[in-house]
Design an enzyme around this catalytic site. Structure first.
Site, PDB file in Angstrom:
ATOM      1  N   CYS A 109     -53.586 -14.430  68.566  1.00 16.52           N
ATOM      2  CA  CYS A 109     -53.868 -13.316  67.668  1.00 16.52           C
ATOM      3  C   CYS A 109     -54.457 -13.747  66.334  1.00 16.52           C
ATOM      4  O   CYS A 109     -55.026 -12.924  65.613  1.00 16.52           O
ATOM      5  CB  CYS A 109     -52.592 -12.511  67.417  1.00 16.52           C
ATOM      6  SG  CYS A 109     -51.840 -11.919  68.940  1.00 16.52           S
ATOM      7  N   HIS A 242     -52.820  -8.167  60.995  1.00 19.74           N
ATOM      8  CA  HIS A 242     -52.868  -8.122  62.456  1.00 19.74           C
ATOM      9  C   HIS A 242     -52.067  -6.905  62.920  1.00 19.74           C
ATOM     10  O   HIS A 242     -50.930  -6.690  62.513  1.00 19.74           O
ATOM     11  CB  HIS A 242     -52.286  -9.397  63.038  1.00 19.74           C
ATOM     12  CG  HIS A 242     -52.128  -9.350  64.519  1.00 19.74           C
ATOM     13  ND1 HIS A 242     -53.104  -8.861  65.372  1.00 19.74           N
ATOM     14  CD2 HIS A 242     -51.097  -9.704  65.314  1.00 19.74           C
ATOM     15  CE1 HIS A 242     -52.677  -8.937  66.611  1.00 19.74           C
ATOM     16  NE2 HIS A 242     -51.450  -9.441  66.608  1.00 19.74           N
ATOM     17  N   ASN A 272     -51.707  -3.455  70.154  1.00 21.49           N
ATOM     18  CA  ASN A 272     -51.965  -4.822  69.732  1.00 21.49           C
ATOM     19  C   ASN A 272     -53.115  -5.370  70.567  1.00 21.49           C
ATOM     20  O   ASN A 272     -52.963  -5.577  71.763  1.00 21.49           O
ATOM     21  CB  ASN A 272     -50.687  -5.658  69.926  1.00 21.49           C
ATOM     22  CG  ASN A 272     -50.848  -7.115  69.521  1.00 21.49           C
ATOM     23  OD1 ASN A 272     -51.948  -7.598  69.336  1.00 21.49           O
ATOM     24  ND2 ASN A 272     -49.720  -7.795  69.383  1.00 21.49           N
TER      25      ASN A 272
END
Lengths: 317, 74
Positions: A109, A242, A272
């Site tokens: 990520c 994020h 996500n």
């Protein structure tokens, strides 16, 4: 070292809302929204990641007023492209008809910020000027859709940015922390004369430990930005974090005592999307004409590895 | 402030519940806490007492959590 001259994104068409997940696992819309803030996510059901990444790339090139032929390098951050080889970056290069070196990196990520760091160094080398960074993820390939603790969290998507020589990157820091056992997905093995077949594993995540790592990492990075640049949270116009989970972002926001409008979000609509989340979000805010020249953007991401990356970049468009 | 008083104070602020309604026998369910609230409490306790706690531990009662913090603070 660099500045951002264009942003782009591409999103799959199929939308899986919480009602979809209520039918396949033991969960409820209330539970999902209260724990994560996620209402829908987009999932690839046809085509390959190459097409999605190439669409984001072309979007970013258009925003930068550049042609593929103007690119000196393509970097893709992704957990996995359509092929083991060639890289996703090479596939995109071919698709958009660029003619330059291309490679992938995997920093989970934190991939977009890792890519920015790599790009900054290469621009500083004066060998490369215009670099296309694409973060593209098809997480639906590694999600266990019978595991209610993880399947509701993730979506697919691609974000991109074109970066060029400039003086807008005020701070960048990438790093790792021990924690392979906290967030992982095991690769598969074929059956052959040397190896026994092993199925590809699904994504595993120790939610509480990752929540703690994520929150503490972002807050620690804000302190470091203050220490190194004398830039306080009040001086930052945009916090692009994020988009893993709304609760992480809200915990950070409250701790910093900052208003909601500084924290744009897309997790409620896309879940996500791993490395794609920050460039997708950046493109959305850019296309809404909300960034002003001179605005300070704080980007921070965290993921499997465990990896982390943060930067402060001045908006120059 | 004693560890137990401080923890009850942290819980009171986090969940907006008066301290007199929180006791050592209060459970997570009593306080309307989910597992992410618990992780946030862990982080606050770590900052407050300079200790490290496992985020995936579990708390049955506030008293259990106080004992865990006391153990880590020794």
């Amino acid at each position: 070292m660099l500045k951002i001259i264009g942003t782009g994104r591409a999103i799959p068409d199929f939308i899986a809302d919480n009602a979809f997940f209520e039918k396949i696992v033991d969960t409820t819309d209330d539970w999902i929204v209260s724990r994560t803030g996620i209402k829908t996510r987009h999932i690839m059901t046809e085509g390959g990641l190459t097409e999605l990444a190439a669409a984001a790339a072309q979007n970013a090139l258009d925003n930068a007023n550049l042609e593929p032929a103007d690119l000196d390098l393509i970097i893709c951050s992704t957990l996995q492209g359509d092929y083991i080889t060639p890289s996703l970056a090479c596939c995109v290069k071919s698709k958009i008809k660029a003619d330059c070196p291309a490679f992938d990196i995997n920093a989970a990520c934190a991939g977009f910020i890792y890519s920015l760091n790599v790009a900054a160094g290469l621009i500083k080398s004066q060998i490369y000027n215009n670099i296309l960074i694409i973060s593209a993820e098809r997480l639906s390939k590694i999600v266990d859709y019978t595991d209610r603790s993880t399947c509701v969290l993730f979506g697919d998507g691609a974000g991109a940015a074109v970066v060029s020589k400039g003086d807008c990157l005020r701070y960048i820091n990438i790093g790792t922390k021990e924690g392979i056992e906290l967030l992982n997905a095991l690769s598969g093995l074929p059956e052959n004369c040397f190896t026994k077949k092993r199925e590809q594993g699904f994504l595993y995540m120790n939610g509480p430990e990752i929540f703690k790592f994520a929150t503490q990492t972002v807050l620690s990075e804000i302190n470091e930005v203050n220490r190194r640049l004398n830039v306080k949270p009040d001086d930052i116009q945009w916090f692009l974090l994020h988009q893993a989970n709304g609760r992480i972002i809200e915990t950070v926001r409250k701790s910093l005592k900052q208003p909601q409008e500084k924290f744009p979000e897309n997790y409620s609509r896309f879940g996500n999307t791993s490395a794609a989340s920050i460039p997708m979000l950046m493109d959305e805010v850019n296309r809404d004409n909300k960034f002003k020249k001179g605005d300070l953007l704080f980007l921070s991401a965290f993921g499997g590895g465990l990896t982390m990356g943060s930067c402060v970049i001045e908006w120059d468009k | 402030m004693e560890i137990s008083e401080k923890i009850i104070s942290l819980l009171s602020q986090h969940k907006d519940i008066p301290t007199e309604k929180i006791s050592e026998s209060s459970t997570m369910a009593d306080l309307g806490m989910d597992s992410l609230d618990y992780v946030e409490l862990i982080m606050q306790a770590e900052d407050e007492f300079g200790i490290t706690l496992k985020a995936d531990s579990s708390m049955t009662t506030v008293g259990d959590f106080i004992e865990m913090v006391k153990g880590a603070a020794k």
